[in-house]
Design an enzyme around this catalytic site. Structure first.
Site, PDB file in Angstrom:
ATOM      1  N   SER A 191       3.319  -2.480  10.468  1.00  0.00           N
ATOM      2  CA  SER A 191       4.766  -2.532  10.698  1.00  0.00           C
ATOM      3  C   SER A 191       5.423  -3.848  10.277  1.00  0.00           C
ATOM      4  O   SER A 191       6.361  -4.314  10.926  1.00  0.00           O
ATOM      5  CB  SER A 191       5.077  -2.222  12.166  1.00  0.00           C
ATOM      6  OG  SER A 191       4.697  -0.890  12.465  1.00  0.00           O
ATOM      7  N   GLU A 245      -5.621  -5.184  10.800  1.00  0.00           N
ATOM      8  CA  GLU A 245      -4.610  -4.146  10.981  1.00  0.00           C
ATOM      9  C   GLU A 245      -4.851  -3.404  12.302  1.00  0.00           C
ATOM     10  O   GLU A 245      -5.614  -2.417  12.330  1.00  0.00           O
ATOM     11  CB  GLU A 245      -4.695  -3.133   9.845  1.00  0.00           C
ATOM     12  CG  GLU A 245      -4.379  -3.693   8.482  1.00  0.00           C
ATOM     13  CD  GLU A 245      -3.744  -2.630   7.589  1.00  0.00           C
ATOM     14  OE1 GLU A 245      -2.585  -2.800   7.235  1.00  0.00           O
ATOM     15  OE2 GLU A 245      -4.400  -1.618   7.296  1.00  0.00           O
ATOM     16  N   GLY A 300       2.491   1.878  11.107  1.00  0.00           N
ATOM     17  CA  GLY A 300       3.517   2.925  11.033  1.00  0.00           C
ATOM     18  C   GLY A 300       4.225   3.214  12.348  1.00  0.00           C
ATOM     19  O   GLY A 300       4.885   4.249  12.480  1.00  0.00           O
ATOM     20  N   GLU A 344      -6.747   4.746   8.041  1.00  0.00           N
ATOM     21  CA  GLU A 344      -6.498   6.163   7.731  1.00  0.00           C
ATOM     22  C   GLU A 344      -7.709   6.802   7.066  1.00  0.00           C
ATOM     23  O   GLU A 344      -7.978   7.992   7.259  1.00  0.00           O
ATOM     24  CB  GLU A 344      -5.233   6.294   6.852  1.00  0.00           C
ATOM     25  CG  GLU A 344      -3.977   6.045   7.670  1.00  0.00           C
ATOM     26  CD  GLU A 344      -2.788   5.533   6.873  1.00  0.00           C
ATOM     27  OE1 GLU A 344      -2.819   5.569   5.636  1.00  0.00           O
ATOM     28  OE2 GLU A 344      -1.820   5.064   7.521  1.00  0.00           O
ATOM     29  N   LYS A 360       0.084   4.265  -0.329  1.00  0.00           N
ATOM     30  CA  LYS A 360      -0.568   5.452   0.252  1.00  0.00           C
ATOM     31  C   LYS A 360      -0.367   6.677  -0.659  1.00  0.00           C
ATOM     32  O   LYS A 360      -0.310   6.534  -1.861  1.00  0.00           O
ATOM     33  CB  LYS A 360      -0.057   5.693   1.673  1.00  0.00           C
ATOM     34  CG  LYS A 360      -0.132   4.435   2.538  1.00  0.00           C
ATOM     35  CD  LYS A 360       0.103   4.720   3.978  1.00  0.00           C
ATOM     36  CE  LYS A 360       0.118   3.407   4.753  1.00  0.00           C
ATOM     37  NZ  LYS A 360       0.109   3.581   6.187  1.00  0.00           N
ATOM     38  N   ASN A 418       0.866  -1.183   0.000  1.00  0.00           N
ATOM     39  CA  ASN A 418       0.000   0.000   0.000  1.00  0.00           C
ATOM     40  C   ASN A 418       0.900   1.230   0.000  1.00  0.00           C
ATOM     41  O   ASN A 418       1.503   1.566   1.013  1.00  0.00           O
ATOM     42  CB  ASN A 418      -0.896  -0.029   1.254  1.00  0.00           C
ATOM     43  CG  ASN A 418      -1.711   1.245   1.421  1.00  0.00           C
ATOM     44  OD1 ASN A 418      -1.832   2.034   0.486  1.00  0.00           O
ATOM     45  ND2 ASN A 418      -2.266   1.451   2.610  1.00  0.00           N
ATOM     46  N   HIS A 436      -9.642   1.348   5.145  1.00  0.00           N
ATOM     47  CA  HIS A 436      -8.337   1.454   5.816  1.00  0.00           C
ATOM     48  C   HIS A 436      -8.475   2.406   7.001  1.00  0.00           C
ATOM     49  O   HIS A 436      -9.226   3.378   6.937  1.00  0.00           O
ATOM     50  CB  HIS A 436      -7.299   1.977   4.819  1.00  0.00           C
ATOM     51  CG  HIS A 436      -5.898   1.913   5.345  1.00  0.00           C
ATOM     52  ND1 HIS A 436      -5.403   2.858   6.203  1.00  0.00           N
ATOM     53  CD2 HIS A 436      -4.911   0.998   5.165  1.00  0.00           C
ATOM     54  CE1 HIS A 436      -4.156   2.540   6.518  1.00  0.00           C
ATOM     55  NE2 HIS A 436      -3.831   1.413   5.900  1.00  0.00           N
TER      56      HIS A 436
HETATM   57  C1  PEP Z   1      -0.916   0.184   6.421  1.00  0.00           C
HETATM   58  O1  PEP Z   1      -1.051   1.400   6.436  1.00  0.00           O
HETATM   59  O2  PEP Z   1      -1.779  -0.544   5.913  1.00  0.00           O
HETATM   60  C2  PEP Z   1       0.285  -0.376   7.024  1.00  0.00           C
HETATM   61  C3  PEP Z   1       0.280  -1.637   7.338  1.00  0.00           C
HETATM   62  O3  PEP Z   1       1.323   0.494   7.230  1.00  0.00           O
HETATM   63  P1  PEP Z   1       2.764   0.125   7.838  1.00  0.00           P
HETATM   64  O4  PEP Z   1       3.223  -1.146   7.172  1.00  0.00           O
HETATM   65  O5  PEP Z   1       3.621   1.288   7.499  1.00  0.00           O
HETATM   66  O6  PEP Z   1       2.565  -0.067   9.299  1.00  0.00           O
END
Ligand code: PEP
Length: 251
Positions: free
Chosen positions: A212, A167, A173, A97, A11, A9, A95
Site C-alpha cells: 500500500s 511485504e 492492496g 500472491e 501483476k 509490480n 511474492h
Molecule cells: C505488491 O503486491 O507487491 C504490493 C505491494 O501491492 P500494493 O502496493 O497494491 O499493496
C-alpha cells in the site's frame, strides 16, 4: 552507499498496447531521475516490446516469476535464461500472491533464487507475515525463518546482490501500512539476520518495503536509513501516481 530502488509490480494487468502506452509516458515523466533505480515488472507478454522501448532510458526491466529449470518439458513455465534473454535484469521471487495462489514455499523460492542468480538475474525476494502471524506476535520469527530458508546455500557474493522486499501480507492492496518506525525495525532485524549469516554483506543488501505505498506515504518511509526503496503494486499502474512516488523527494 546503497542506491534506492523503486519497483512497479504490474501483476496481471495491462495488455501489450496498454503496457507500451504506460511505459512511454513513464519514460517522459522520470527522464531526469538519476538518484533512484527504477524498475518495472510487467507481465510476460509485454516484456519483449517494453525492453525495446526502454533501451537507453533509466528504466530497468524485471519479470514477476520464473521457473527454476533452464529448459525442458515444463508446460506453461518460463526459464530464467528466457527472462534474461528478453532483457530483464531482475525477477520477483516468492511474492505472497505466488505463495497464496500457487502454493510456492520457501523451498521453491530458494530454488528459483539460485536459478535466477545463475542466469545473471537479480532476485527480489519477498518476505512478510500474515495478519494472524502479526496478531500472534510471530512477525520476527516468521521473517527470520523466511530469510534463512529462502537464502539457504547461497554463496556470499550472490547473497549480497539479492534484494529483500519486506511485504507484510496484511498491507498488500489493503490501504493499511505499518508505521515507518515499525518497517525500519523489521528492516534492521533483517540486516541483523544477514550479518549472522554472512560476513560484511549486511550493509550492502538493499531492503525495500512493499504494501500500500502511495504518493503520500512514500517520503515518510524513505526517510528511514534501513528502507532502501519500495515495491509498489496498484499505485504503479497509474503513470502519474507512480512517477510521483519515484520523484517523492521533490514534493
Ligand atoms: C505488491 O503486491 O507487491 C504490493 C505491494 O501491492 P500494493 O502496493 O497494491 O499493496
Amino acid at each position: 552507499m546503497r542506491k534506492s530502488l523503486i519497483v512497479g509490480n504490474w501483476k496481471m494487468n495491462k495488455t501489450i498496447q496498454e503496457a507500451l502506452k504506460a511505459v512511454k509516458a513513464l519514460k517522459n515523466e522520470i527522464a531526469d531521475v538519476t538518484d533512484i533505480e527504477i524498475l518495472i515488472c510487467p507481465s510476460f507478454t509485454s516484456l519483449y516490446i517494453i525492453n525495446n522501448e526502454i533501451k537507453n532510458s533509466n528504466i530497468n526491466l524485471g519479470a514477476q516469476n520464473i521457473f527454476w529449470e533452464t529448459k525442458g518439458s515444463f508446460t506453461g513455465e518460463v526459464s530464467p535464461i528466457m527472462i534474461k534473454n528478453v532483457g530483464c535484469s531482475y525477477v520477483l521471487i516468492g511474492h505472497s500472491e505466488r505463495r497464496q495462489y500457487f502454493y510456492e514455499t520457501n523451498k521453491t523460492a530458494n530454488k528459483k533464487i539460485k536459478a535466477a542468480l545463475l542466469a545473471g538475474l537479480i532476485p527480489i525476494v519477498c518476505v512478510g507475515e500474515t495478519l494472524r502471524e502479526k496478531k500472534e506476535n510471530m512477525t520476527f520469527k516468521i521473517i527470520k525463518k523466511q530469510i534463512k530458508q529462502n537464502l539457504v546455500g547461497l554463496a556470499i557474493g550472490d547473497a549480497s546482490s539479492v534484494v529483500i522486499a519486506y511485504e507484510p501480507i496484511w498491507a498488500i492492496g489493503t490501504g493499511k501500512t505499518p508505521t515507518s518506525n515499525q518497517i525500519e525495525e523489521i528492516h534492521f532485524f533483517i540486516r541483523k539476520i544477514y550479518d549472522e549469516m554472512y560476513k560484511n554483506v549486511a550493509e550492502k543488501v538493499r531492503i525495500i518495503y512493499g504494501g500500500s505505498i502511495n504518493s503520500d506515504n512514500i517520503s515518510e518511509f524513505m526517510k528511514k536509513s534501513n528502507i532502501d526503496g519500495g515495491l509498489v503494486g496498484s499505485a504503479s499502474l497509474e503513470t502519474k501516481v507512480f512517477s510521483r512516488i519515484i520523484k517523492y523527494s521533490r514534493f
